[in-house]
Design an enzyme around this catalytic site. Structure first.
Site, PDB file in Angstrom:
ATOM      1  N   HIS A   1       0.813  -1.221   0.000  1.00 17.25           N
ATOM      2  CA  HIS A   1       0.000   0.000   0.000  1.00 17.25           C
ATOM      3  C   HIS A   1       0.846   1.269   0.000  1.00 17.25           C
ATOM      4  O   HIS A   1       0.322   2.351  -0.245  1.00 17.25           O
ATOM      5  CB  HIS A   1      -0.925   0.009   1.228  1.00 17.25           C
ATOM      6  CG  HIS A   1      -2.015  -1.026   1.155  1.00 17.25           C
ATOM      7  ND1 HIS A   1      -3.329  -0.712   0.900  1.00 17.25           N
ATOM      8  CD2 HIS A   1      -1.990  -2.372   1.263  1.00 17.25           C
ATOM      9  CE1 HIS A   1      -4.068  -1.811   0.875  1.00 17.25           C
ATOM     10  NE2 HIS A   1      -3.275  -2.848   1.101  1.00 17.25           N
TER      11      HIS A   1
ATOM     12  N   ASP B   1       3.732   9.684  -1.076  1.00 15.63           N
ATOM     13  CA  ASP B   1       2.546   8.955  -0.619  1.00 15.63           C
ATOM     14  C   ASP B   1       2.272   7.817  -1.595  1.00 15.63           C
ATOM     15  O   ASP B   1       2.345   8.019  -2.810  1.00 15.63           O
ATOM     16  CB  ASP B   1       1.325   9.900  -0.586  1.00 15.63           C
ATOM     17  CG  ASP B   1       0.352   9.548   0.527  1.00 15.63           C
ATOM     18  OD1 ASP B   1       0.246   8.358   0.857  1.00 15.63           O
ATOM     19  OD2 ASP B   1      -0.300  10.470   1.051  1.00 15.63           O
TER      20      ASP B   1
END
Ligand code: ADP
Length: 469
Positions: free
Chosen positions: A154, A359
């Site tokens: 992730h 991110d």
């Protein structure tokens, strides 16, 4: 039909808080075939027991394992959050490496494997999630597990040289080769990992076993349930909470940021850019307010405590410099908000400021787009270093390190007319509609299925005698 087995650090057990598109989508996938969701219970016991807890709902079993306090300190707070999180977010300067936490991480992964191997049926498909469990496939293979094993990471995967700077990186990143399929958020992450495997092999750094098999690697950008979030925003529009926020702003427009308080989110740079915008455009004093919602996270880690102090100072400094008796430029809120409240706040904001330094994806950016009124949408300012930048073509992309550039982009965003705002919004919205969370789940599972029928490490492990760890 084969069962699906999902493994993640924490399990969304029925009866506990389970909001969020990811949980709903994974639950839906589990129900389609029946299966198991396995992971840590979130409990730390002092006495060293590692009990299994099990709950069932329909055809899905939720099985969790307790850890000891020492396990949690080493595996979770230590190696996962103090070592891997900064390393994977390109922050070698914040990496704390210790042999003890590394060993604890390996041991907890071995415990997961031991428990999980006993639950698996021969034709189960196993989908493992995130950086807490990178060595798990190797541990399962060592116990004779021949099932198809997939990982979805992730978070980002950094460039090869950064990954290879981690001491004993092969036992963590090299160990990812034992999966049949490794999914990443973006093509860039995928390329970085492929380059890492190649460079480490060329340099003779793969020390913990054969690395002549490669997992299939692919990008699967995670997303949200855009329709569900848009409906939450629509419901929130008439709410008292939103009226209260509007009234409190007087005539000021709203810019919103919603980020966990984490150094990867670029909050200090965002505040500085907002201050610079006010300095360069003094006529805007009173005209734009930044609402930054930043719930505290990982307060036990020193770098997070330091960041909190730094942000309080910067926000206080900018407010002191620019505020007047009727207006405070930055409203800085360290608490969680309900999903519907958040959706309403996004829809009321003229600007969404999503400016992480790095991110994996950033779902807030996608939620901001989904929450907008298509007839009069706000503008998303998005860091080019967020995974979401690969899909949200209508956003204004910025370099979060360039304080003056972000300040100018804020001014430019405020000048966009409604026609351009609509066009940009539609462009981003389309990609969310085409590639939402259900697309993500099904395309990952399809790739796992075709890999299971091919010749990945699963096939080799099925033919090989089990090794003991
Ligand atoms: P990360 O997973 O690194 O925290 P993401 O942007 O990908 O970042 O996901 C964060 C999720 O948490 C989003 O769904 C967002 O709406 C939610 N969230 C973040 N801050 C808050 C908050 N203060 N209140 C409620 N939800 C929040």
């Amino acid at each position: 039909m084969s069962r699906l087995v999902i493994v993640s650090n924490r399990v969304a057990v029925p009866g506990q808080s389970r909001s969020g598109g990811l949980v709903v989508a994974l639950d839906g996938a589990l129900r389609a075939t029946g299966g198991v969701w396995f992971g840590w219970s979130g409990k730390a016991s002092r006495d060293g027991t590692r009990g299994l807890n099990s709950t069932s709902e329909g055809n899905v079993d939720y099985v969790t394992m307790d850890l000891t306090e020492a396990d949690v300190a080493g595996y979770y707070d230590g190696f996962s959050n103090r070592t891997l999180w900064p390393a994977l977010h390109y922050r070698l300067d914040l990496v704390e490496y210790s042999r003890e936490t590394h060993v604890a991480y390996r041991q907890v992964n071995a415990q997961f494997a031991e428990r999980l191997a006993a639950l698996l049926r021969p034709d189960d498909r196993v989908w493992i999630h995130d950086y807490h469990l990178l060595p798990l496939a190797g541990e399962l293979r060592a116990r004779g597990v021949g099932n198809p094993l997939a990982l979805f990471l992730h978070v980002p995967f950094p460039p090869s040289d950064l990954a290879r700077a981690l001491p004993n990186h092969d036992s963590v990143f090299g160990a990812m080769s034992a999966f049949d399929l490794v999914g990443f958020q973006t093509r860039r992450d995928c390329e970085n990992f492929d380059a890492y495997l190649r460079d480490a092999a060329e340099a003779g750094e793969h020390v913990s076993g054969r690395r002549d098999r490669r997992p299939l690697t692919r990008a699967f950008p995670i997303s949200i349930d855009e329709g569900e979030f848009a409906r939450a925003a629509a419901r929130a529009r008439g709410s008292a909470g939103l009226r209260g926020l509007r009234d409190s702003l007087g005539g000021s427009a709203l810019a919103i940021g919603v980020d966990r308080l984490d150094y990867s989110k670029g909050l200090a740079e965002k505040f500085q850019a907002f201050g610079e915008f006010l300095r360069r455009h003094p006529a805007n004093a009173g005209g734009l307010t930044l609402l930054q919602v930043a719930p505290l996270s990982r307060s036990g880690v020193r770098s997070y405590r330091e960041l909190r102090r730094e942000l309080e100072q910067i926000a206080g400094h900018i407010n002191g410099e620019h505020a007047n008796p009727q207006w405070t430029p930055i409203r800085y809120v360290n608490r969680n908000l309900g999903r519907q409240t958040l959706a309403g706040f996004f829809s009321a904001s003229r600007l969404g400021l999503v400016t992480p330094l790095r991110d994996g994806m950033n779902l807030v950016a996608k939620e901001y787009v989904a929450a907008q009124d298509p007839d009069d949408p706000g503008v998303l300012l998005l860091s080019r270093f967020a995974g979401a930048a690969e899909q949200l073509g209508g956003a204004l992309l910025v370099n979060p390190y360039d304080i003056g550039g972000v300040a100018n982009a804020i001014a430019a965003a405020l000048r966009l007319d409604v026609a351009e705002r609509r066009e940009r919004h539609l462009q981003s919205l389309r990609s969310l509609q085409e590639e939402g969370i259900h697309w993500w789940t099904s395309s990952f599972l399809q790739a796992l299925e075709s890999r299971a029928n091919g010749d990945g490490p699963a096939a080799a492990a099925r033919d090989a005698p089990p090794r003991r760890p």
